[in-house]
Design a protein around this motif. Structure first.
Motif, PDB file in Angstrom:
ATOM      1  N   LYS A 200      -2.721   8.501  -7.260  1.00  0.00           N
ATOM      2  CA  LYS A 200      -1.842   9.310  -8.091  1.00  0.00           C
ATOM      3  C   LYS A 200      -2.069  10.785  -7.774  1.00  0.00           C
ATOM      4  O   LYS A 200      -3.204  11.278  -7.833  1.00  0.00           O
ATOM      5  N   VAL A 201      -1.010  11.500  -7.417  1.00  0.00           N
ATOM      6  CA  VAL A 201      -1.066  12.935  -7.159  1.00  0.00           C
ATOM      7  C   VAL A 201      -0.589  13.665  -8.406  1.00  0.00           C
ATOM      8  O   VAL A 201       0.508  13.401  -8.907  1.00  0.00           O
ATOM      9  N   VAL A 202      -1.440  14.558  -8.917  1.00  0.00           N
ATOM     10  CA  VAL A 202      -1.103  15.332 -10.110  1.00  0.00           C
ATOM     11  C   VAL A 202      -0.979  16.808  -9.689  1.00  0.00           C
ATOM     12  O   VAL A 202      -1.929  17.384  -9.152  1.00  0.00           O
ATOM     13  N   LYS A 203       0.174  17.362  -9.950  1.00  0.00           N
ATOM     14  CA  LYS A 203       0.440  18.743  -9.536  1.00  0.00           C
ATOM     15  C   LYS A 203       0.206  19.683 -10.701  1.00  0.00           C
ATOM     16  O   LYS A 203       0.627  19.425 -11.831  1.00  0.00           O
ATOM     17  N   THR A 204      -0.479  20.801 -10.403  1.00  0.00           N
ATOM     18  CA  THR A 204      -0.742  21.830 -11.407  1.00  0.00           C
ATOM     19  C   THR A 204      -0.019  23.116 -11.008  1.00  0.00           C
ATOM     20  O   THR A 204       0.373  23.284  -9.848  1.00  0.00           O
ATOM     21  N   PRO A 205       0.134  24.072 -11.941  1.00  0.00           N
ATOM     22  CA  PRO A 205       0.814  25.347 -11.629  1.00  0.00           C
ATOM     23  C   PRO A 205      -0.139  26.395 -11.032  1.00  0.00           C
ATOM     24  O   PRO A 205       0.103  27.608 -11.166  1.00  0.00           O
ATOM     25  N   ILE A 206      -1.216  25.921 -10.409  1.00  0.00           N
ATOM     26  CA  ILE A 206      -2.215  26.851  -9.875  1.00  0.00           C
ATOM     27  C   ILE A 206      -1.788  27.302  -8.473  1.00  0.00           C
ATOM     28  O   ILE A 206      -1.487  26.463  -7.609  1.00  0.00           O
ATOM     29  N   VAL A 207      -1.810  28.649  -8.268  1.00  0.00           N
ATOM     30  CA  VAL A 207      -1.483  29.178  -6.943  1.00  0.00           C
ATOM     31  C   VAL A 207      -2.745  29.581  -6.192  1.00  0.00           C
ATOM     32  O   VAL A 207      -2.765  29.625  -4.960  1.00  0.00           O
ATOM     33  N   ALA A 208      -3.817  29.874  -6.957  1.00  0.00           N
ATOM     34  CA  ALA A 208      -5.076  30.257  -6.309  1.00  0.00           C
ATOM     35  C   ALA A 208      -6.184  30.168  -7.330  1.00  0.00           C
ATOM     36  O   ALA A 208      -5.946  30.150  -8.554  1.00  0.00           O
TER      37      ALA A 208
ATOM     38  N   ASP B 285     -13.220  16.505  -5.324  1.00  0.00           N
ATOM     39  CA  ASP B 285     -13.978  17.039  -4.203  1.00  0.00           C
ATOM     40  C   ASP B 285     -13.149  18.105  -3.483  1.00  0.00           C
ATOM     41  O   ASP B 285     -12.109  18.565  -3.986  1.00  0.00           O
ATOM     42  N   GLY B 286     -13.614  18.486  -2.305  1.00  0.00           N
ATOM     43  CA  GLY B 286     -12.933  19.536  -1.558  1.00  0.00           C
ATOM     44  C   GLY B 286     -11.519  19.187  -1.167  1.00  0.00           C
ATOM     45  O   GLY B 286     -10.695  20.078  -0.919  1.00  0.00           O
ATOM     46  N   SER B 287     -11.210  17.879  -1.133  1.00  0.00           N
ATOM     47  CA  SER B 287      -9.835  17.474  -0.809  1.00  0.00           C
ATOM     48  C   SER B 287      -8.971  17.339  -2.049  1.00  0.00           C
ATOM     49  O   SER B 287      -7.827  16.902  -1.972  1.00  0.00           O
ATOM     50  N   GLY B 288      -9.555  17.677  -3.199  1.00  0.00           N
ATOM     51  CA  GLY B 288      -8.807  17.585  -4.452  1.00  0.00           C
ATOM     52  C   GLY B 288      -8.772  16.184  -5.038  1.00  0.00           C
ATOM     53  O   GLY B 288      -8.017  15.931  -5.975  1.00  0.00           O
ATOM     54  N   ALA B 289      -9.615  15.283  -4.487  1.00  0.00           N
ATOM     55  CA  ALA B 289      -9.538  13.875  -4.889  1.00  0.00           C
ATOM     56  C   ALA B 289     -10.791  13.448  -5.641  1.00  0.00           C
ATOM     57  O   ALA B 289     -11.890  13.971  -5.429  1.00  0.00           O
ATOM     58  N   VAL B 290     -10.619  12.484  -6.529  1.00  0.00           N
ATOM     59  CA  VAL B 290     -11.708  11.783  -7.170  1.00  0.00           C
ATOM     60  C   VAL B 290     -11.301  10.309  -7.253  1.00  0.00           C
ATOM     61  O   VAL B 290     -10.129  10.002  -7.519  1.00  0.00           O
ATOM     62  N   VAL B 291     -12.245   9.418  -6.987  1.00  0.00           N
ATOM     63  CA  VAL B 291     -11.958   7.974  -6.971  1.00  0.00           C
ATOM     64  C   VAL B 291     -12.720   7.307  -8.097  1.00  0.00           C
ATOM     65  O   VAL B 291     -13.939   7.491  -8.244  1.00  0.00           O
ATOM     66  N   PHE B 292     -12.002   6.527  -8.896  1.00  0.00           N
ATOM     67  CA  PHE B 292     -12.604   5.719  -9.951  1.00  0.00           C
ATOM     68  C   PHE B 292     -12.501   4.250  -9.538  1.00  0.00           C
ATOM     69  O   PHE B 292     -11.402   3.733  -9.340  1.00  0.00           O
ATOM     70  N   LYS B 293     -13.643   3.603  -9.427  1.00  0.00           N
ATOM     71  CA  LYS B 293     -13.645   2.198  -9.054  1.00  0.00           C
ATOM     72  C   LYS B 293     -13.594   1.316 -10.297  1.00  0.00           C
ATOM     73  O   LYS B 293     -14.109   1.677 -11.353  1.00  0.00           O
TER      74      LYS B 293
ATOM     75  N   GLY C  94      -2.272  22.101  -6.271  1.00  0.00           N
ATOM     76  CA  GLY C  94      -1.707  23.266  -6.928  1.00  0.00           C
ATOM     77  C   GLY C  94      -0.207  23.370  -6.704  1.00  0.00           C
ATOM     78  O   GLY C  94       0.435  22.452  -6.164  1.00  0.00           O
ATOM     79  N   ALA C  95       0.324  24.531  -7.103  1.00  0.00           N
ATOM     80  CA  ALA C  95       1.769  24.743  -7.009  1.00  0.00           C
ATOM     81  C   ALA C  95       2.250  24.736  -5.565  1.00  0.00           C
ATOM     82  O   ALA C  95       3.416  24.429  -5.291  1.00  0.00           O
ATOM     83  N   LEU C  96       1.344  25.078  -4.636  1.00  0.00           N
ATOM     84  CA  LEU C  96       1.697  25.105  -3.217  1.00  0.00           C
ATOM     85  C   LEU C  96       1.196  23.847  -2.503  1.00  0.00           C
ATOM     86  O   LEU C  96       1.049  23.839  -1.275  1.00  0.00           O
ATOM     87  N   ASN C  97       0.896  22.762  -3.320  1.00  0.00           N
ATOM     88  CA  ASN C  97       0.386  21.492  -2.804  1.00  0.00           C
ATOM     89  C   ASN C  97      -0.992  21.621  -2.145  1.00  0.00           C
ATOM     90  O   ASN C  97      -1.411  20.778  -1.348  1.00  0.00           O
ATOM     91  N   GLN C  98      -1.695  22.714  -2.461  1.00  0.00           N
ATOM     92  CA  GLN C  98      -3.037  22.869  -1.932  1.00  0.00           C
ATOM     93  C   GLN C  98      -4.008  22.053  -2.788  1.00  0.00           C
ATOM     94  O   GLN C  98      -3.795  21.903  -3.992  1.00  0.00           O
ATOM     95  N   PRO C  99      -5.073  21.458  -2.205  1.00  0.00           N
ATOM     96  CA  PRO C  99      -6.036  20.682  -2.996  1.00  0.00           C
ATOM     97  C   PRO C  99      -6.782  21.574  -3.965  1.00  0.00           C
ATOM     98  O   PRO C  99      -7.136  22.711  -3.650  1.00  0.00           O
TER      99      PRO C  99
ATOM    100  N   LYS D 158      -7.337   6.356  -7.339  1.00  0.00           N
ATOM    101  CA  LYS D 158      -7.621   7.644  -6.698  1.00  0.00           C
ATOM    102  C   LYS D 158      -6.685   8.692  -7.288  1.00  0.00           C
ATOM    103  O   LYS D 158      -5.460   8.538  -7.249  1.00  0.00           O
ATOM    104  N   ILE D 159      -7.263   9.742  -7.842  1.00  0.00           N
ATOM    105  CA  ILE D 159      -6.494  10.850  -8.403  1.00  0.00           C
ATOM    106  C   ILE D 159      -6.653  12.061  -7.470  1.00  0.00           C
ATOM    107  O   ILE D 159      -7.785  12.455  -7.143  1.00  0.00           O
ATOM    108  N   VAL D 160      -5.530  12.630  -7.046  1.00  0.00           N
ATOM    109  CA  VAL D 160      -5.526  13.823  -6.195  1.00  0.00           C
ATOM    110  C   VAL D 160      -4.874  14.958  -6.991  1.00  0.00           C
ATOM    111  O   VAL D 160      -3.724  14.837  -7.435  1.00  0.00           O
ATOM    112  N   VAL D 161      -5.612  16.058  -7.175  1.00  0.00           N
ATOM    113  CA  VAL D 161      -5.104  17.211  -7.927  1.00  0.00           C
ATOM    114  C   VAL D 161      -4.721  18.296  -6.921  1.00  0.00           C
ATOM    115  O   VAL D 161      -5.534  18.689  -6.071  1.00  0.00           O
TER     116      VAL D 161
END
Length: 626
Positions: free
Chosen positions: A577-585, A538-546, A515-520, A510-513
């Motif tokens: 795995k949570v991957v953080k990006t520098p996106i604020v909006a 998806d809307g929660s910032g997650a994608v699952v690979f089986k 932003g800079a403010l930990n928003q999905p 499971k990958i969760v993406v």
């Protein structure tokens, strides 16, 4: 676990872990339970009778292995057939003396071709086997109990330990648990048979491999005399081994006889020692001599002693502790690898004039793994030998020995005796079963999406296994891929019918993406570099690979074509795995990064920034996370 690391170039470097699996050489331990029955069957003229396989078993874990039917007499009118594997042995008059019936046959039919009733006396031996495979590594000791548990009434027990010929291991010794040599067994470098109940230790050591197809030759007979309380030794150096051949061992016959007065029995014995000694027979017989009447009283005791053994190795020694001399006949036996060409359904063995020179007899011997079954042998003269075990064939002015073992794994054929010989190509027709290697995940479930490539044979894959069409008895290497990614390299050193499964680590990722403010961050493109897995969050910032193969990867994130981020991904179990990006909006589908926010703070309005970005669409952030 051994790992092989594959590196790709570029920012998103890939480290994949392909498991190396070694199927080691094995020793096959067969616990054999057998039951012997003697019976008399009356068969009407032109009639028949059937013998069915038994339904009783000797104990838990035993599998029916077939039967041997011996004819206790000559029955020229009796023909034998079976609905499965059948092999025959004939007596000196050409009549069937025994038949061997495989486990695949449910019944045997005896047909009386004569018009008169025939009463047939039979001895039937039903056999059952419980087999285990023991991995070989270095010097080791295998404990063998005969029997290995309680058997049903009427069953006897024996055990057989077999090392595949091409394995670099040999049997060193057979001992009792206290370390003293065992005495009741048959042995050769790769096989030991124990026929007497008890506990044993079989020592195995590293040694020479034996080719599957060899020529075996007997050299000239040698004689010697061992004086009373003396010794005689052969080192091997004095044997004229032909060039290109190796010394296998010796057939040794040591014998003596003496006459003594009763009450004056002689103590002592004949001992044959060597690298590995297989005692064929050991006789110590006393004969009391007397006349028909009382004319000559029974005072003389004539003692006859002899031992016959096969001694494997270059050296042997005979010790005589008797007060009389011992005569010795010993015959060196040599071997070499045969000239053989392996094809998918046969082996072609070429025998030359040089091969059959300098020997009393020469034979082709073939010993194959359990995946193979020899069904027939065709001589250079187009004579066909099949369904025959230990037969004697008229050949020139003498007889020719030939045999295909009942299980089809072994065969021998004499190609020269004295001046009678036949050179040319001998064809061994062989049925090979493919080697099927199970492939499962860590929960024991069959794995799909497999492919396989072998270095020497054709390989294929299906759900839960790979299959290799072996046709020669030698190790090979197999590469197994999962979803196109190399998952395991299997080094196969043992061609067994039931190998241990290859286990692949396959897990959910499971990958969760964020932003800079930990928003999905939704609609982010996510892919795993080196493995066919990609999708959008998806809307929660997650994608699952089986069903992702275990390994070390890079996970790549792409948001709107402007923000690209990569991170290390270690898969050795189900992972999030949570991957953080520098996106604020994200404004109108355009990601705004912290860098953009700084620019806004410098005087550019948010609307102006959005207008500029939508027109330029240029990447503003490329980040690698470690």
């Amino acid at each position: 676990m051994t790992k092989i690391f594959l590196i790709t170039l570029g920012l998103a470097a890939l480290i994949l872990a392909a498991t190396t699996v070694v199927i080691p050489p094995t020793a096959k331990l067969e616990q054999i339970a057998y039951k012997v029955e003697e019976t008399t069957i009356k068969i009407q003229g032109t009639g028949f009778t059937t013998i069915a396989k038994p339904y009783v078993t000797p104990g838990e874990g035993y599998v029916y292995a077939g039967m041997k039917i011996e004819f206790l007499g000559a029955y020229p009118s009796i023909q034998v057939a079976a609905d499965g594997q059948l092999s025959k042995t004939f007596d000196q008059n050409g009549f069937v003396s025994a038949v061997y019936v495989g486990a695949d046959a449910s019944k045997v039919t005896l047909v009386n071709t004569a018009k008169e009733q025939v009463e047939v006396k039979l001895r039937i031996t039903y056999s059952y086997v419980k087999a285990t495979y023991i991995p070989l590594s270095g010097d080791m000791v295998i404990e063998v109990n005969v029997p290995d548990g309680k058997l049903a009434q009427g069953f006897n027990a024996m055990a057989r330990l077999t090392i595949e010929p091409y394995a670099p291991y040999v049997i060193k010794a057979v001992e009792r648990p206290d370390g003293t040599p065992a005495t009741v067994y048959r042995v050769e470098p790769k096989v030991v048979e124990i026929n007497t109940p008890g506990k044993y230790k079989v020592s195995i050591t590293q040694g020479d491999s034996m080719p599957a197809a060899i020529l075996v030759k007997s050299l000239s007979k040698q004689t010697a005399t061992v004086s009373a309380n003396g010794e005689f030794a052969v080192s091997g150096a004095e044997i004229g081994v032909p060039q290109g051949w190796k010394l296998l061992g010796y057939a040794v016959f040591a014998y003596t006889a003496d006459a003594n007065i009763i009450g004056k029995e002689v103590a002592g014995d004949i001992n044959i020692a060597g690298g590995l000694v297989d005692v064929i027979t050991d006789v110590n017989q006393n004969i009391i001599v007397r006349s028909v009447s009382y004319l000559v009283p029974p005072v003389w005791n004539f003692n006859i002693r002899y031992k016959i053994a096969l001694v494997y190795g270059e050296q042997f020694k005979i010790s005589n502790s008797l007060p009389s001399a011992v005569n010795v006949i010993y015959i060196p036996i040599v071997y070499k690898e045969a000239q053989v060409k392996w094809l998918t359904d046969r082996a072609l063995v070429n025998v030359t004039e040089a091969d059959v020179a300098d020997g009393q007899w020469t034979a082709v011997v073939m010993q194959l793994p359990e995946l193979a079954r020899i069904v027939a042998i065709r001589t250079p003269g187009n004579a066909m030998i099949s369904n025959a075990t230990d037969v004697r064939l008229v050949w020139g002015s003498g007889l020719r020995a030939a045999s295909i073992s009942p299980d089809g794994r072994q065969a021998y054929l004499v190609v020269q005796i004295g001046d009678t010989k036949e050179m040319g190509v001998y064809t061994f027709l062989i049925n090979w079963s493919p080697m099927r290697i199970p492939v499962v995940d860590t929960k024991g479930r069959p794995v799909g999406s497999l492919s396989a490539v072998a270095d020497k044979f054709e390989a294929s894959a299906a759900v839960g296994y790979v299959e290799v069409k072996v046709y020669k008895p030698e190790p090979y290497t197999l590469d197994i891929s999962y979803k196109g990614v190399k998952a395991a390299q299997v080094i196969v050193n043992s061609l067994v019918a039931s190998p241990q499964p290859v286990t692949l680590g396959i897990y959910n990722v499971k990958i969760v993406v964020v932003g800079a403010l930990n928003q999905p961050i939704s609609e982010a493109s996510v892919s795993i570099d080196g493995f066919p897995a990609s999708g959008k969050t998806d809307g929660s910032g997650a994608v699952v690979f089986k069903d992702v193969l275990a390994g070390s990867y890079k996970v790549n994130i792409d948001v709107g074509g402007r923000v690209k981020t990569s991170a290390d991904l270690e898969v050795n179990g189900d992972v999030e795995k949570v991957v953080k990006t520098p996106i604020v909006a994200i404004v109108g589908g355009v990601p705004i990064t912290t860098l953009d926010a700084i620019a806004t703070a410098g005087g550019l309005s948010a609307a102006g920034l959005y207008f500029a970005l939508t027109r330029r669409r240029q990447p503003v952030a490329e980040v690698e996370q470690i």
